[in-house]
Design an enzyme around this catalytic site. Structure first.
Site, short mmCIF file in Angstrom:
data_model
loop_
_atom_site.label_atom_id
_atom_site.label_comp_id
_atom_site.label_asym_id
_atom_site.label_seq_id
_atom_site.Cartn_x
_atom_site.Cartn_y
_atom_site.Cartn_z
N HIS A 272 -4.85 -9.48 14.71
CA HIS A 272 -5.10 -8.25 13.94
C HIS A 272 -5.82 -8.65 12.66
O HIS A 272 -5.51 -9.68 12.06
CB HIS A 272 -3.73 -7.61 13.66
CG HIS A 272 -3.70 -6.39 12.82
ND1 HIS A 272 -4.70 -5.45 12.77
CD2 HIS A 272 -2.72 -5.92 12.00
CE1 HIS A 272 -4.34 -4.47 11.95
NE2 HIS A 272 -3.15 -4.74 11.46
N ASP B 76 -3.29 -8.65 5.34
CA ASP B 76 -2.00 -9.35 5.23
C ASP B 76 -1.87 -10.43 6.30
O ASP B 76 -1.05 -11.34 6.18
CB ASP B 76 -0.81 -8.37 5.28
CG ASP B 76 -0.84 -7.42 6.47
OD1 ASP B 76 -1.94 -7.07 6.92
OD2 ASP B 76 0.24 -7.02 6.93
N HIS C 245 -1.44 -1.92 15.24
CA HIS C 245 -1.57 -0.94 14.20
C HIS C 245 -2.98 -0.39 13.98
O HIS C 245 -3.16 0.75 13.59
CB HIS C 245 -1.03 -1.62 12.94
CG HIS C 245 -1.10 -0.98 11.65
ND1 HIS C 245 -1.31 -1.67 10.48
CD2 HIS C 245 -0.99 0.32 11.31
CE1 HIS C 245 -1.29 -0.84 9.47
NE2 HIS C 245 -1.09 0.36 9.94
N HIS D 232 5.82 -9.98 10.64
CA HIS D 232 6.58 -9.70 9.41
C HIS D 232 8.07 -9.80 9.74
O HIS D 232 8.51 -9.28 10.77
CB HIS D 232 6.33 -8.28 8.89
CG HIS D 232 4.91 -8.00 8.49
ND1 HIS D 232 4.32 -8.55 7.38
CD2 HIS D 232 3.98 -7.19 9.04
CE1 HIS D 232 3.08 -8.10 7.27
NE2 HIS D 232 2.83 -7.28 8.27
N GLU E 226 -6.06 -6.94 9.67
CA GLU E 226 -5.65 -6.44 8.35
C GLU E 226 -5.40 -7.63 7.42
O GLU E 226 -4.86 -8.67 7.84
CB GLU E 226 -4.39 -5.55 8.48
CG GLU E 226 -4.15 -4.78 7.20
CD GLU E 226 -3.16 -3.61 7.34
OE1 GLU E 226 -2.56 -3.42 8.42
OE2 GLU E 226 -3.01 -2.88 6.34
N ASP F 12 2.20 -6.74 14.23
CA ASP F 12 2.91 -5.75 13.41
C ASP F 12 4.10 -5.12 14.14
O ASP F 12 5.12 -4.79 13.51
CB ASP F 12 1.94 -4.63 13.00
CG ASP F 12 1.16 -4.97 11.74
OD1 ASP F 12 1.63 -5.81 10.95
OD2 ASP F 12 0.07 -4.40 11.55
N HIS G 136 0.82 -1.23 0.00
CA HIS G 136 0.00 0.00 0.00
C HIS G 136 0.86 1.28 0.00
O HIS G 136 0.82 2.09 0.92
CB HIS G 136 -1.11 0.01 1.05
CG HIS G 136 -0.75 -0.32 2.48
ND1 HIS G 136 0.21 0.33 3.18
CD2 HIS G 136 -1.28 -1.22 3.33
CE1 HIS G 136 0.27 -0.15 4.40
NE2 HIS G 136 -0.62 -1.11 4.52
N TYR H 96 10.27 0.22 8.28
CA TYR H 96 8.93 -0.30 8.60
C TYR H 96 8.27 0.58 9.67
O TYR H 96 7.11 0.98 9.54
CB TYR H 96 9.09 -1.74 9.11
CG TYR H 96 7.83 -2.42 9.53
CD1 TYR H 96 7.13 -3.26 8.67
CD2 TYR H 96 7.32 -2.27 10.83
CE1 TYR H 96 5.97 -3.90 9.06
CE2 TYR H 96 6.17 -2.90 11.23
CZ TYR H 96 5.51 -3.72 10.35
OH TYR H 96 4.35 -4.36 10.75
#
Ligand code: FEO
Length: 391
Positions: free
Chosen positions: A76, A80, A142, A220, A78, A161, A22, A189
């Site tokens: 989370h 991903d 996040h 990640h 999101e 995250d 993004h 990041y």
């Protein structure tokens, strides 16, 4: 297959090819980490991005029959981390989803109202056997739904995250990758994902102060096993807006005039012994510029005037920076124009709205800067350099 601890398996996916997350240019790819805890009960922590769903199911199957998974912990929502949810629920029909209420609501909005889940507000911890998981909401680290999962018996934090990096690698641990690359990707990041949320991150760091953490497993990048204190210390500096004696000059140019000024300003700053990073937005992605701004004291932005307004690439960068709100910076604007100006004012207004403390600037010249005007830009750079040294 990788075990990060005995009977705790990495079952995620490495995304070697992703280069745009993004609008964040991920030069070194990324990974979507998921962890399988095999105890008397079996818990899967986090999903992966949708195209990697089958890979995740295969990795789980190499460890255990997916039907034996009792819990799927969603830290989370999101996509991903949740994109594989449908395939996972099909493969693990006996699993109960555990997440914050907000996460459950978001998962249902993305993937359907029939997602069955138990909120952590009802189940704040789970006994798995020898090990257990405690769930701690960390809203806005996040998204509002975010939480972390802590395993006290192993002093292991599944941080989602936080403390992550967009870094694809064959190594799974901090001691298996190049340290300089790792810290560069960790700071990039943070700058591009978490910087505007520094208050929430700061609260989360404070909450961690009384908690023993020997390993951090983010969702990640790599797992911090050799030195989790290194990333914790780095985060403490970033949330506090600690800066180096560094300035970032960022600009774009139409016919070279703004570039002449950018270089003169940069040379003036450097003449004071301050480290300068120069980015032309014609070639530098905004996410690279923001990465350099994270630990800089000063941000100097230049734009030519195009049709009485700011240059489009500079406008895009300013919008990106506005959202990320760099902490504790001074800044200034400069530019060039043909007959009527306008860009410099727009740049100043937008930088101010980003929370940057502005230094007054008269570096805005018609057509090509002459020798005297270029000297003025150099002297302006020297003045900025002195301000950087003064703080
Ligand atoms: Fe990596 Fe906020 O998702």
């Amino acid at each position: 297959m990788t075990q990060i601890k005995e009977d705790i398996h990495w079952v995620g996916a490495v995304d070697w090819c992703i280069r745009n997350f993004h609008s964040y240019v991920t030069h070194r790819g990324s990974s979507y980490n998921s962890y399988l805890v095999v105890d008397e009960k079996v818990a899967l922590i986090d999903f992966v991005r949708a195209p990697f769903a089958e890979e995740q199911v295969t990795r789980i199957s190499e460890v255990i029959d997916p039907k034996k998974v009792n819990y799927i912990v969603a830290n989370h929502a999101e996509p991903d981390h949740s994109g594989s949810i449908r395939r996972l629920l099909e493969a693990c029909p006996n699993a109960e989803v555990i997440a914050t209420e907000r996460c459950i609501n978001t998962l249902r909005k993305y993937y359907g109202d029939d997602i069955k889940a138990t909120p952590i507000e009802k189940t704040p911890s789970l006994k798995l056997g020898k090990r257990s998981l405690t769930f701690v909401p960390v809203p806005m680290a996040h998204w509002p739904d975010s939480m972390v999962s802590y395993m006290p018996e192993e002093k292991l934090l599944f941080s989602n995250d936080a403390f992550g990096q967009h870094l694809a690698s064959s190594g799974r641990f901090d001691d298996e990758v190049d340290e300089a690359e790792l810290m560069q990707e960790a700071s990039t990041y943070y700058a591009n994902i978490l910087m505007p949320l520094w208050r929430s991150i700061s609260r989360a760091l404070k909450a961690l102060e009384g908690v023993q953490v020997e390993m951090i497993a983010p969702s990640h990048g790599i797992v911090w096993r050799k030195d989790p204190g290194k990333i914790l210390a780095a985060y403490k500096g970033w949330v506090a807006g600690v800066s180096k004696q560094r300035a970032v000059v960022v600009y774009d140019t139409m016919w070279g005039s703004t570039q002449i000024l950018a270089r003169a300003i940069a040379d003036g700053i450097a003449s004071k012994g301050v480290d300068v990073k120069v980015h032309c937005l014609g070639t530098s992605p905004s996410s690279d510029v923001i990465a350099d701004i994270l630990e800089a004291k000063a941000v100097i932005v230049g734009s030519p005037t195009l049709n009485n307004h700011v240059f489009p690439t500079v406008a895009g960068f300013l919008a990106y920076m506005h959202g990320l709100k760099p902490v504790n910076k001074i800044g200034a604007a400069f530019g060039s124009y043909g007959w009527a100006g306008g860009a410099k004012k727009v740049v100043e207004t937008e930088m101010l709205a980003s929370g940057i403390q502005m230094v007054e600037s008269d570096i805005d010249f018609v057509f090509k800067p002459n020798g005297d005007e270029t000297k003025r830009a150099y002297a302006f750079g020297q003045m900025i350099g002195e301000k950087v040294l003064a703080v």
